[in-house]
Design a protein around this motif. Structure first.
Motif, PDB file in Angstrom:
ATOM      1  N   ALA A  59       0.809  -1.029  -0.236  1.00  0.00           N
ATOM      2  CA  ALA A  59      -0.024  -0.038   0.051  1.00  0.00           C
ATOM      3  C   ALA A  59       0.893   1.464  -0.152  1.00  0.00           C
ATOM      4  N   ALA A  60       2.003   1.190   0.934  1.00  0.00           N
ATOM      5  CA  ALA A  60       2.695   2.524   0.984  1.00  0.00           C
ATOM      6  C   ALA A  60       3.466   2.618  -0.478  1.00  0.00           C
ATOM      7  N   VAL A  61       3.809   1.695  -1.233  1.00  0.00           N
ATOM      8  CA  VAL A  61       4.288   1.792  -2.601  1.00  0.00           C
ATOM      9  C   VAL A  61       3.295   2.209  -3.512  1.00  0.00           C
ATOM     10  N   ALA A  62       1.961   1.632  -3.588  1.00  0.00           N
ATOM     11  CA  ALA A  62       1.248   1.960  -4.539  1.00  0.00           C
ATOM     12  C   ALA A  62       0.339   3.288  -4.440  1.00  0.00           C
ATOM     13  N   LEU A  63      -0.030   3.515  -2.748  1.00  0.00           N
ATOM     14  CA  LEU A  63      -0.750   4.944  -2.888  1.00  0.00           C
ATOM     15  C   LEU A  63       0.100   5.958  -2.388  1.00  0.00           C
ATOM     16  N   VAL A  64       1.365   5.788  -1.673  1.00  0.00           N
ATOM     17  CA  VAL A  64       2.112   6.885  -1.413  1.00  0.00           C
ATOM     18  C   VAL A  64       3.396   7.341  -2.221  1.00  0.00           C
ATOM     19  N   LEU A  65       4.272   6.210  -2.130  1.00  0.00           N
ATOM     20  CA  LEU A  65       5.655   6.510  -2.879  1.00  0.00           C
ATOM     21  C   LEU A  65       5.521   6.537  -4.388  1.00  0.00           C
ATOM     22  N   VAL A  66       4.793   5.574  -5.048  1.00  0.00           N
ATOM     23  CA  VAL A  66       4.639   6.124  -6.589  1.00  0.00           C
ATOM     24  C   VAL A  66       4.114   7.111  -6.990  1.00  0.00           C
ATOM     25  N   PRO A  67       2.789   7.346  -6.488  1.00  0.00           N
ATOM     26  CA  PRO A  67       2.144   8.620  -6.738  1.00  0.00           C
ATOM     27  C   PRO A  67       2.841   9.858  -6.645  1.00  0.00           C
ATOM     28  N   GLU A  68       3.404   9.841  -5.270  1.00  0.00           N
ATOM     29  CA  GLU A  68       4.146  11.240  -4.843  1.00  0.00           C
ATOM     30  C   GLU A  68       5.620  11.144  -5.720  1.00  0.00           C
ATOM     31  N   GLY A  69       6.006  10.031  -6.073  1.00  0.00           N
ATOM     32  CA  GLY A  69       7.324  10.169  -6.733  1.00  0.00           C
ATOM     33  C   GLY A  69       7.163  10.334  -8.238  1.00  0.00           C
ATOM     34  N   THR A  70       5.940  10.084  -8.884  1.00  0.00           N
ATOM     35  CA  THR A  70       5.864  10.239 -10.197  1.00  0.00           C
ATOM     36  C   THR A  70       5.431  11.877 -10.479  1.00  0.00           C
ATOM     37  N   SER A  71       4.889  12.498  -9.522  1.00  0.00           N
ATOM     38  CA  SER A  71       4.455  13.585  -9.644  1.00  0.00           C
ATOM     39  C   SER A  71       5.171  14.725  -9.861  1.00  0.00           C
ATOM     40  N   ASN A  72       6.685  14.595  -9.957  1.00  0.00           N
ATOM     41  CA  ASN A  72       7.506  15.766 -10.121  1.00  0.00           C
ATOM     42  C   ASN A  72       8.426  15.161 -11.007  1.00  0.00           C
ATOM     43  N   LEU A  73       8.513  14.130 -11.534  1.00  0.00           N
ATOM     44  CA  LEU A  73       9.825  13.715 -12.342  1.00  0.00           C
ATOM     45  C   LEU A  73       9.306  13.442 -13.808  1.00  0.00           C
ATOM     46  N   PRO A  74      10.018  13.576 -14.817  1.00  0.00           N
ATOM     47  CA  PRO A  74       9.647  13.247 -16.290  1.00  0.00           C
ATOM     48  C   PRO A  74       9.979  11.749 -16.121  1.00  0.00           C
ATOM     49  N   LEU A  75       9.388  10.981 -17.190  1.00  0.00           N
ATOM     50  CA  LEU A  75       9.321   9.519 -17.380  1.00  0.00           C
ATOM     51  C   LEU A  75      10.834   8.954 -17.379  1.00  0.00           C
ATOM     52  N   PRO A  76      11.744   9.308 -18.052  1.00  0.00           N
ATOM     53  CA  PRO A  76      13.158   8.796 -17.931  1.00  0.00           C
ATOM     54  C   PRO A  76      13.559   8.639 -16.395  1.00  0.00           C
ATOM     55  N   ALA A  77      13.315   9.797 -15.798  1.00  0.00           N
ATOM     56  CA  ALA A  77      14.074   9.776 -14.339  1.00  0.00           C
ATOM     57  C   ALA A  77      13.273   8.791 -13.449  1.00  0.00           C
ATOM     58  N   ILE A  78      11.819   8.701 -13.828  1.00  0.00           N
ATOM     59  CA  ILE A  78      10.668   7.879 -13.208  1.00  0.00           C
ATOM     60  C   ILE A  78      11.651   6.288 -13.300  1.00  0.00           C
ATOM     61  N   VAL A  79      11.702   6.177 -14.473  1.00  0.00           N
ATOM     62  CA  VAL A  79      12.203   4.481 -14.808  1.00  0.00           C
ATOM     63  C   VAL A  79      13.495   4.430 -14.155  1.00  0.00           C
ATOM     64  N   ALA A  80      14.245   5.372 -14.203  1.00  0.00           N
ATOM     65  CA  ALA A  80      15.942   5.271 -13.757  1.00  0.00           C
ATOM     66  C   ALA A  80      15.635   5.135 -12.228  1.00  0.00           C
ATOM     67  N   CYS A  81      14.906   5.876 -11.653  1.00  0.00           N
ATOM     68  CA  CYS A  81      14.975   5.838  -9.987  1.00  0.00           C
ATOM     69  C   CYS A  81      14.295   4.719  -9.429  1.00  0.00           C
ATOM     70  N   PHE A  82      13.137   4.324 -10.014  1.00  0.00           N
ATOM     71  CA  PHE A  82      12.521   3.081  -9.858  1.00  0.00           C
ATOM     72  C   PHE A  82      13.487   1.675  -9.846  1.00  0.00           C
TER      73      PHE A  82
END
Length: 244
Positions: A59-82
């Motif tokens: 739940a922390a991944v799906a509801l907090v970490l990923v939604p908050e994490g993807t809100s301020n980064l472009p797609l390449p950075a999202i893929v790289a960090c994850f």
């Protein structure tokens, strides 16, 4: 110079994150004295708590970490960090295995707690009420995770109960430290916070499917799966409450 408002905010963050962190040694203390009979019931409860902690992490991944994490980064950075989080935690898991040091539950617990405490500090000035609620949710997640981490370490090491619980109490101090870093250094750097969250999300997701979910499986028993559902539901309730 730090203003009185900033001082009050920091004090609240320290208290909230410390409260959330102390749920870890509390869960460990419960695990150290918990005895349930008959043995089959104790086994089912233990597996259910492991599954509950896994559900809460998911739940922390799906509801907090990923939604908050993807809100301020472009797609390449999202893929790289994850991806970097998953690969790094795989390397850590391999190192722990090579050194015969099982600690997947502990790593997952800290990987969840530290970035969420950091995010709490970074966003506290925007919504103090949301910060209070988020701290409560983190504490509820840390309780079963502390229980599971204690069981894992007690089974794999010769550490005495007091030493493990005391170590978890010291780990609780990571919460105020992470909250203070988020409050003073990262409140104006949402991209950095997002990257940290995605890195942690990738690592936690790896640990859930590599270590935690297999441990929760119990043949001819179905309660553990409901434990995972309950843990995820806890995250849903918390997310809705924080979002208002």
């Amino acid at each position: 110079m730090v203003s009185m408002l900033e001082t009050n905010g920091l004090l609240q963050i320290v208290l909230l994150t410390l409260m959330a962190g102390l749920a870890m040694p509390l869960g460990a203390a419960i695990a150290s004295v918990e005895r349930i009979h008959p043995r089959w019931l104790e086994t089912e409860v233990r597996h259910s708590v492991i599954a509950f902690g896994g559900g809460a992490l998911l739940a922390a991944v799906a509801l907090v970490l990923v939604p908050e994490g993807t809100s301020n980064l472009p797609l390449p950075a999202i893929v790289a960090c994850f991806a970097a989080g998953g690969i790094t935690f795989m390397g850590l898991d391999m190192w722990l295995s090579a050194n015969d040091t099982p600690a997947s539950q502990l790593v997952a617990m800290l990987s969840d707690f530290v970035p969420e405490a950091m995010a709490l500090g970074a966003t506290f000035s925007i919504s103090s009420e949301g910060g209070v609620l988020l701290a409560g949710i983190i504490a509820l997640q840390n309780l079963p995770e502390g229980f599971n981490s204690y069981r894992e370490l007690a089974r794999a090491t010769h550490y005495r109960s007091l030493k493990i619980v005391g170590g978890f109490a010291l780990m609780a101090l990571l919460g105020p430290a992470a909250g203070a870093v988020g409050y003073f250094l990262l409140s104006d750097a949402p991209q950095v916070v997002s990257g940290i969250m995605l890195f942690a999300a990738g690592g936690i997701l790896y640990i859930i499917f590599q270590d935690i979910a297999p441990q929760a499986k119990l043949k001819k028993h179905w309660a553990p799966a409901l434990g995972a559902l309950a843990g995820f539901l806890l995250g849903v309730v918390g997310k809705v409450a924080v979002s208002g």
